[in-house]
Write a protein that holds these residues in place. Structure first.
Motif, short mmCIF file in Angstrom:
data_model
loop_
_atom_site.label_atom_id
_atom_site.label_comp_id
_atom_site.label_asym_id
_atom_site.label_seq_id
_atom_site.Cartn_x
_atom_site.Cartn_y
_atom_site.Cartn_z
N GLN A 56 -5.04 10.81 0.62
CA GLN A 56 -3.85 10.29 1.25
C GLN A 56 -3.65 8.70 1.89
N ASP A 57 -4.86 8.42 2.60
CA ASP A 57 -4.95 7.22 3.23
C ASP A 57 -4.83 6.07 1.96
N GLU A 58 -5.64 6.22 1.00
CA GLU A 58 -5.72 5.21 -0.15
C GLU A 58 -4.12 5.05 -0.59
N ILE A 59 -3.42 6.25 -0.93
CA ILE A 59 -2.18 6.12 -1.24
C ILE A 59 -1.41 5.60 -0.16
N GLY A 60 -1.32 5.49 0.94
CA GLY A 60 -1.20 4.84 2.02
C GLY A 60 -1.19 3.60 2.01
N HIS A 61 -2.05 3.02 1.87
CA HIS A 61 -2.83 1.80 1.48
C HIS A 61 -2.16 1.04 0.55
N ALA A 62 -1.99 1.82 -0.81
CA ALA A 62 -1.20 1.23 -1.64
C ALA A 62 0.23 0.89 -1.49
N ARG A 63 0.97 1.88 -0.59
CA ARG A 63 2.09 1.61 -0.26
C ARG A 63 2.53 0.44 0.41
N VAL A 118 -16.20 -5.53 1.21
CA VAL A 118 -16.23 -6.97 1.06
C VAL A 118 -15.05 -7.82 0.67
N ARG A 119 -14.08 -7.18 -0.20
CA ARG A 119 -13.10 -7.80 -0.51
C ARG A 119 -12.05 -7.90 0.79
N LEU A 120 -11.84 -6.86 1.44
CA LEU A 120 -10.88 -7.02 2.65
C LEU A 120 -11.55 -7.79 3.50
N ALA A 121 -12.93 -7.93 3.83
CA ALA A 121 -13.34 -8.64 4.84
C ALA A 121 -12.99 -10.31 4.70
N SER A 122 -13.04 -10.57 3.28
CA SER A 122 -12.69 -12.04 2.91
C SER A 122 -11.24 -12.14 3.06
N LEU A 123 -10.23 -11.26 2.90
CA LEU A 123 -9.08 -11.66 3.01
C LEU A 123 -8.16 -11.64 4.28
N THR A 124 -9.09 -11.50 5.26
CA THR A 124 -8.65 -11.51 6.68
C THR A 124 -8.19 -12.89 7.09
N SER A 126 -6.77 -14.99 4.69
CA SER A 126 -5.80 -15.30 3.66
C SER A 126 -4.34 -16.10 4.34
N THR A 127 -4.01 -16.92 3.65
CA THR A 127 -2.70 -17.68 4.25
C THR A 127 -1.45 -16.92 4.08
N TYR A 128 -1.49 -15.76 3.44
CA TYR A 128 -0.22 -15.00 3.28
C TYR A 128 -0.40 -13.83 4.30
N ARG A 129 0.57 -14.02 5.65
CA ARG A 129 0.27 -13.48 6.90
C ARG A 129 0.36 -11.88 6.50
N PRO A 130 1.61 -11.55 5.63
CA PRO A 130 1.81 -9.85 5.49
C PRO A 130 0.44 -9.34 5.05
N LEU A 131 -0.19 -10.03 4.41
CA LEU A 131 -1.52 -9.31 3.75
C LEU A 131 -2.55 -9.28 4.67
N ILE A 135 -4.12 -5.53 5.91
CA ILE A 135 -5.29 -5.38 6.08
C ILE A 135 -5.92 -4.94 7.41
N GLY A 136 -5.31 -5.46 8.37
CA GLY A 136 -5.78 -4.93 9.86
C GLY A 136 -5.48 -3.43 9.92
N LYS A 137 -4.39 -2.87 9.48
CA LYS A 137 -4.08 -1.60 9.49
C LYS A 137 -5.08 -1.00 8.43
N ILE A 138 -5.44 -1.28 7.39
CA ILE A 138 -6.21 -0.69 6.37
C ILE A 138 -7.66 -0.47 6.91
N GLU A 139 -8.03 -1.38 7.56
CA GLU A 139 -9.46 -1.39 7.75
C GLU A 139 -9.93 -0.42 8.81
N ARG A 140 -9.07 -0.21 9.81
CA ARG A 140 -9.34 0.87 10.78
C ARG A 140 -9.73 2.36 10.03
N GLU A 141 -9.15 2.65 8.81
CA GLU A 141 -9.49 3.83 8.23
C GLU A 141 -10.47 3.52 7.26
N GLU A 142 -10.46 2.40 6.67
CA GLU A 142 -11.72 2.20 5.65
C GLU A 142 -13.21 2.44 6.20
#
Length: 277
Positions: A56-63, A118-124, A126-131, A135-142
């Motif tokens: 359920q978490d993963e599908i929420g992250h996808a959304r 590894v990938r999420l840590a690198s994207l923190t 990113s110049t695209y602010r919504p991303l 990721i800030g929300k996703i990492e807490r569950e990951e």
């Protein structure tokens, strides 16, 4: 330059950014879909709950990622998720296979969660602010997903001879897919040039192998990786695979397992195009 929202993205960047976000979203969506199949049939009641929650978490992250694609393309998250042809999906090969047995699921989950970290840590950065915000929300569950995957890898590797055998067989099947995790994204050079993608995929793969190899060595698990010393003093070791990676997923090339899954999960959408539920 920083992009605070989708409206700030110039037209020539929208398609490369959309494909990149689709890759992240499809990884989470497809793996979550397969792992949800353990609900009710996992080895223990505790794992029944854990698998259901993680899926359920993963599908929420996808959304979260699909929402950003929708903002860029003028569609809706559901349309992005379900109204695409097979070749328009961008997930890595690793997540496409059927769930298999429990050892297979645990092996795949370990590969996925460690690489995702590894990938999420690198994207923190990113110049695209919504991303970055997503990721800030996703990492807490990951954090909990990673703990779960590592615990099961250790448990199977140090368990009964049968558990160890099933785990090693699964890892041997999955290593080619795992080595394709960091297949370069479409138009990666463009995304790197504007900082949306801060680190190239080839460098992330080396970071990931630097974390995975010691774990596999400690647990005496299959490791088709050769470690070489760097020619530069103080530089990290270089990891070179000794088998070929299975790639193509980032560019819309998918196998029979995903063809079957796509047919199942898009059935309603194809029966009633444009329907609102």
């Amino acid at each position: 330059m920083k992009f605070t929202d989708a409206s700030m993205v110039p037209p020539d960047l929208k398609q490369p950014l959309s494909n990149f976000l689709l890759s992240l979203a499809d990884d989470e969506f497809i793996l979550g879909y397969w792992d949800s199949e353990w609900t009710g049939v996992a080895p223990t009641l505790e794992e029944d709950v854990a698998c259901s929650s993680i899926a359920q978490d993963e599908i929420g992250h996808a959304r979260l990622f699909y929402q950003e694609v929708a903002a860029l393309t003028g569609s809706t998250p559901d349309q992005v998720a379900y109204d695409r042809s097979l070749s328009e999906y961008r997930q890595m090969q690793l997540v496409e296979r059927r769930r298999g047995n429990w050892a297979f699921t645990c092996a795949r989950r370990f590969f996925y969660e460690t690489s995702d970290q590894v990938r999420l840590a690198s994207l923190t950065t990113s110049t695209y602010r919504p991303l970055v915000e997503a990721i800030g929300k996703i990492e807490r569950e990951e954090v909990y997903h990673q703990m779960h995957s590592i615990a099961w890898l250790n448990r199977l590797a140090n368990g009964t001879p049968t558990a160890y055998k099933l785990l090693t067989e699964s890892l041997q099947q999955l290593w080619p897919d795992a080595l394709g995790i960091f297949e370069p994204f479409e138009n990666e050079d463009i995304l790197l040039g504007v900082g949306i993608l801060p680190v190239p995929s080839s460098e992330l793969e080396q970071r990931w192998l630097g974390e995975v190899v010691p774990v596999f060595e400690r647990l005496q698990l299959p490791l088709p990786i050769k470690k070489e010393s760097s020619s530069e003093d103080g530089a990290p070791a270089i990891y070179r695979p000794t088998i070929a990676a299975r790639t193509g997923g980032r560019h819309g090339q998918h196998g029979a397992d995903f063809t079957d899954l796509w047919d199942q999960m898009t059935m309603v959408s194809r029966m009633e195009p444009g329907a609102i539920w």
